[in-house]
Scaffold this motif. Structure first.
Motif, PDB file in Angstrom:
ATOM      1  N   THR A  12       0.829  -1.205   0.000  1.00 26.82           N
ATOM      2  CA  THR A  12       0.000   0.000   0.000  1.00 26.82           C
ATOM      3  C   THR A  12       0.863   1.253   0.000  1.00 26.82           C
ATOM      4  O   THR A  12       0.616   2.204  -0.733  1.00 26.82           O
ATOM      5  N   ARG A  13       1.897   1.250   0.839  1.00 30.30           N
ATOM      6  CA  ARG A  13       2.840   2.370   0.887  1.00 30.30           C
ATOM      7  C   ARG A  13       4.153   1.903   0.279  1.00 30.30           C
ATOM      8  O   ARG A  13       4.850   1.089   0.844  1.00 30.30           O
ATOM      9  N   CYS A  14       4.467   2.433  -0.873  1.00 33.77           N
ATOM     10  CA  CYS A  14       5.646   1.970  -1.598  1.00 33.77           C
ATOM     11  C   CYS A  14       6.407   3.176  -2.134  1.00 33.77           C
ATOM     12  O   CYS A  14       5.827   4.065  -2.759  1.00 33.77           O
ATOM     13  N   LYS A  15       7.706   3.194  -1.889  1.00 33.45           N
ATOM     14  CA  LYS A  15       8.531   4.301  -2.365  1.00 33.45           C
ATOM     15  C   LYS A  15       8.767   4.231  -3.864  1.00 33.45           C
ATOM     16  O   LYS A  15       9.124   5.217  -4.490  1.00 33.45           O
ATOM     17  N   VAL A  16       8.598   3.045  -4.427  1.00 33.99           N
ATOM     18  CA  VAL A  16       8.830   2.866  -5.854  1.00 33.99           C
ATOM     19  C   VAL A  16       7.578   3.282  -6.614  1.00 33.99           C
ATOM     20  O   VAL A  16       6.535   2.644  -6.502  1.00 33.99           O
ATOM     21  N   LEU A  17       7.677   4.352  -7.393  1.00 29.37           N
ATOM     22  CA  LEU A  17       6.529   4.825  -8.153  1.00 29.37           C
ATOM     23  C   LEU A  17       6.484   4.200  -9.537  1.00 29.37           C
ATOM     24  O   LEU A  17       5.454   3.698  -9.972  1.00 29.37           O
ATOM     25  N   THR A  18       7.599   4.232 -10.240  1.00 24.54           N
ATOM     26  CA  THR A  18       7.663   3.647 -11.575  1.00 24.54           C
ATOM     27  C   THR A  18       8.409   2.322 -11.497  1.00 24.54           C
ATOM     28  O   THR A  18       9.591   2.277 -11.185  1.00 24.54           O
ATOM     29  N   LEU A  19       7.702   1.263 -11.796  1.00 26.40           N
ATOM     30  CA  LEU A  19       8.274  -0.078 -11.716  1.00 26.40           C
ATOM     31  C   LEU A  19       8.749  -0.491 -13.107  1.00 26.40           C
ATOM     32  O   LEU A  19       7.958  -0.614 -14.034  1.00 26.40           O
ATOM     33  N   VAL A  20      10.062  -0.684 -13.241  1.00 33.64           N
ATOM     34  CA  VAL A  20      10.659  -1.065 -14.517  1.00 33.64           C
ATOM     35  C   VAL A  20      11.032  -2.538 -14.465  1.00 33.64           C
ATOM     36  O   VAL A  20      11.788  -2.969 -13.602  1.00 33.64           O
ATOM     37  N   ILE A  21      10.482  -3.316 -15.392  1.00 37.80           N
ATOM     38  CA  ILE A  21      10.756  -4.754 -15.460  1.00 37.80           C
ATOM     39  C   ILE A  21      11.377  -5.047 -16.819  1.00 37.80           C
ATOM     40  O   ILE A  21      10.697  -5.044 -17.841  1.00 37.80           O
ATOM     41  N   ALA A  22      12.670  -5.280 -16.823  1.00 39.26           N
ATOM     42  CA  ALA A  22      13.391  -5.641 -18.042  1.00 39.26           C
ATOM     43  C   ALA A  22      14.008  -7.008 -17.809  1.00 39.26           C
ATOM     44  O   ALA A  22      15.002  -7.146 -17.110  1.00 39.26           O
ATOM     45  N   ALA A  23      13.396  -8.034 -18.385  1.00 43.75           N
ATOM     46  CA  ALA A  23      13.824  -9.411 -18.143  1.00 43.75           C
ATOM     47  C   ALA A  23      13.727 -10.200 -19.439  1.00 43.75           C
ATOM     48  O   ALA A  23      12.625 -10.589 -19.849  1.00 43.75           O
ATOM     49  N   PRO A  24      14.831 -10.478 -20.100  1.00 46.58           N
ATOM     50  CA  PRO A  24      14.793 -11.123 -21.425  1.00 46.58           C
ATOM     51  C   PRO A  24      14.271 -12.550 -21.426  1.00 46.58           C
ATOM     52  O   PRO A  24      13.737 -13.008 -22.437  1.00 46.58           O
ATOM     53  N   SER A  25      14.397 -13.278 -20.301  1.00 43.89           N
ATOM     54  CA  SER A  25      13.966 -14.675 -20.269  1.00 43.89           C
ATOM     55  C   SER A  25      12.634 -14.877 -19.554  1.00 43.89           C
ATOM     56  O   SER A  25      12.169 -16.004 -19.423  1.00 43.89           O
ATOM     57  N   LEU A  26      12.004 -13.799 -19.095  1.00 46.26           N
ATOM     58  CA  LEU A  26      10.778 -13.899 -18.308  1.00 46.26           C
ATOM     59  C   LEU A  26       9.636 -14.487 -19.131  1.00 46.26           C
ATOM     60  O   LEU A  26       9.336 -14.015 -20.235  1.00 46.26           O
ATOM     61  N   LYS A  27       8.954 -15.520 -18.579  1.00 41.37           N
ATOM     62  CA  LYS A  27       7.844 -16.177 -19.255  1.00 41.37           C
ATOM     63  C   LYS A  27       6.505 -15.903 -18.582  1.00 41.37           C
ATOM     64  O   LYS A  27       5.473 -15.859 -19.247  1.00 41.37           O
TER      65      LYS A  27
END
Length: 457
Positions: free
Chosen positions: A200-215
């Protein structure tokens, strides 16, 4: 009499102890470790067997002293000597409002790393405080699965190297900043399964997910809005996803995001999108055009539909009809899905606390002037769960689809449960449905299933 004696001798024999050690260790991996330790009193062979168990599970209870529990876990881990520690699960619940106990997470994790741990699950519910996650994990080359939950705070360095990690679950985990999330994900080059439930309270506003093998990717937020006020100004976060190997995507509860970019998902098999509204850009739907299966629970009044996008790969569409004017989104998706073969509609559940009858009934269905290509050339299966005959717009949509689906092979309708005092309405509902179906002209032999009863029309 002799037969009874033979049975008693067999029954009295300790057959479990005679089992191979490998099998005994597998059996001992199933119950909580606290129970496993008690087996040391069974016999001489069992005295040290618990020290070789490859899977450990520790869980505190509400009445247990947390400091003592932490000490006991550390003492046991020091005595534990397996060739490889396959998994370590630790769950701690501390609801004490007055004190903040010392949890030896660093000791636990450090010992696990020395034992070449493959799976680490840390589930902490600590009232009003969090525990810093040890950075030593971020260089562990044997860890294949990492699951962190609740009262965990992670400050991830830029030197993350977890080449064996394939499964990462982060449930209500706190991160120091945006870079911590980016460092963690980018430091796992072979990551395949990522689950993120944002706190609910999170310091991360923009979540960047860069994962070449993610399925597989699942993102969920507890609250509907991620707006936050910093320095008196309102800021909105967002999501940027770059996963060229992504096959399964689940997104739930994005609200008032500045952006949601799925930049690269060419092999997407299935995407589930629900409770997403008021996104600053319209690319969340358009970026899913490579999907073969879609499940949508969205409001057409709160989400922007992409212009020019065609879902050439889509063969299965599932849509919830709880939102106002849901049929507009349905017709939009039918228009841009020329190869659709299966259409499944799911009406609201009256027991759903979020359901608002006034919202769902607002608006009016207007029959389109043109028939979507998928209805006339591809659609073979039509399913409607909790179909409501009392709603005029639902009857009109169902009739329109049946009337224009020329290759339809099977249509299945299930109505809402009927109260015992309303059983007399069942026959009336059937008559109403058959009356609607009498106007179907497109398919010469459509197999209809209504509340489990098959009807050929």
């Amino acid at each position: 009499m002799k037969r009874c004696l033979r049975i008693r001798v067999v029954m009295g024999k300790d057959r479990i102890t005679e089992l191979p050690e490998e099998l005994l260790l597998q059996i001992l991996s199933l119950p909580p470790t606290k129970t496993v330790i008690t087996t040391s009193v069974l016999s001489k062979r069992w005295r040290s067997l618990w020290k070789l168990v490859p899977k450990l599970k520790f869980e505190s209870d509400n009445q247990e002293d947390i400091a003592k529990f932490s000490e006991n876990v550390g003492r046991f881990l020091l005595s534990h000597k397996p060739p490889v520690l396959e998994s370590l699960h630790i769950k701690v619940i501390d609801k004490n409002k007055e004190t903040r106990c010392s949890i030896d997470v660093g000791v636990w994790v450090g010992i696990a790393i020395v034992r070449h741990v493959r799976e680490l699950v840390l589930d902490l519910f600590l009232l009003n405080y969090s525990v810093r996650f040890p950075s030593s994990v971020f260089s562990c080359d044997t860890l294949e699965t990492l699951k962190l939950k609740c009262s965990v705070l992670a400050d991830v360095p830029s030197t993350v190297c977890m080449k064996s990690l394939r499964t990462l679950h982060l449930v209500s985990v706190g991160f120091k900043d945006n870079e911590s999330v980016r460092n963690l994900i980018s430091g796992c080059p072979n990551l395949e399964d990522l689950l993120i439930h944002r706190a609910t309270r999170c310091k991360v506003l923009t979540l960047v997910i860069a994962a070449p093998s993610l399925k597989r990717l699942s993102i969920h937020r507890k609250r509907l809005s991620i707006h936050r006020k910093i320095g008196g100004q309102k800021e909105a976060g967002g999501y940027v996803i770059n996963a060229p190997s992504l096959e399964y995507l689940k997104i739930r509860r994005f609200n008032h995001c500045e952006c949601c970019l799925i930049e690269n998902a060419p092999v997407l098999v299935k995407a589930t999108i629900s409770n997403v509204s008021y996104i600053g850009n319209e690319k969340i739907l358009g970026s899913l055009k490579s999907a073969k299966r879609l499940s949508l629970d969205l409001s057409p009044l709160e989400i922007k539909c992409p212009t020019g996008a065609i879902f050439y790969q889509l063969v299965y569409l599932e849509m919830y009809t709880r939102e106002a004017e849901w049929w507009n989104l349905l017709m939009f998706m039918l228009d841009i899905s020329p190869k659709l073969q299966v259409l499944k509609l799911i009406d609201h559940d009256k027991d759903d606390a979020s359901y608002n009858d006034d919202v769902v009934t607002s608006g009016k269905w207007n029959e389109p002037k043109y028939v979507p290509e998928c209805l006339s050339s591809c659609l073979e299966t039509f399913v409607w769960i909790r179909y409501g005959l009392e709603r005029e717009e639902e009857k009109e949509v169902a009739t329109y689809i049946l009337k224009n689906a020329e290759l339809l092979k099977k249509a299945t309708f299930s109505t809402r449960p009927i109260e015992s005092e309303e059983l007399n309405k069942l026959e009336e509902r059937r008559k109403l449905l058959l009356n609607e179906l009498s106007r179907v002209k497109a398919s010469n032999s459509c197999h209809l299933v209504f509340d489990g009863e098959s009807i050929i029309i």
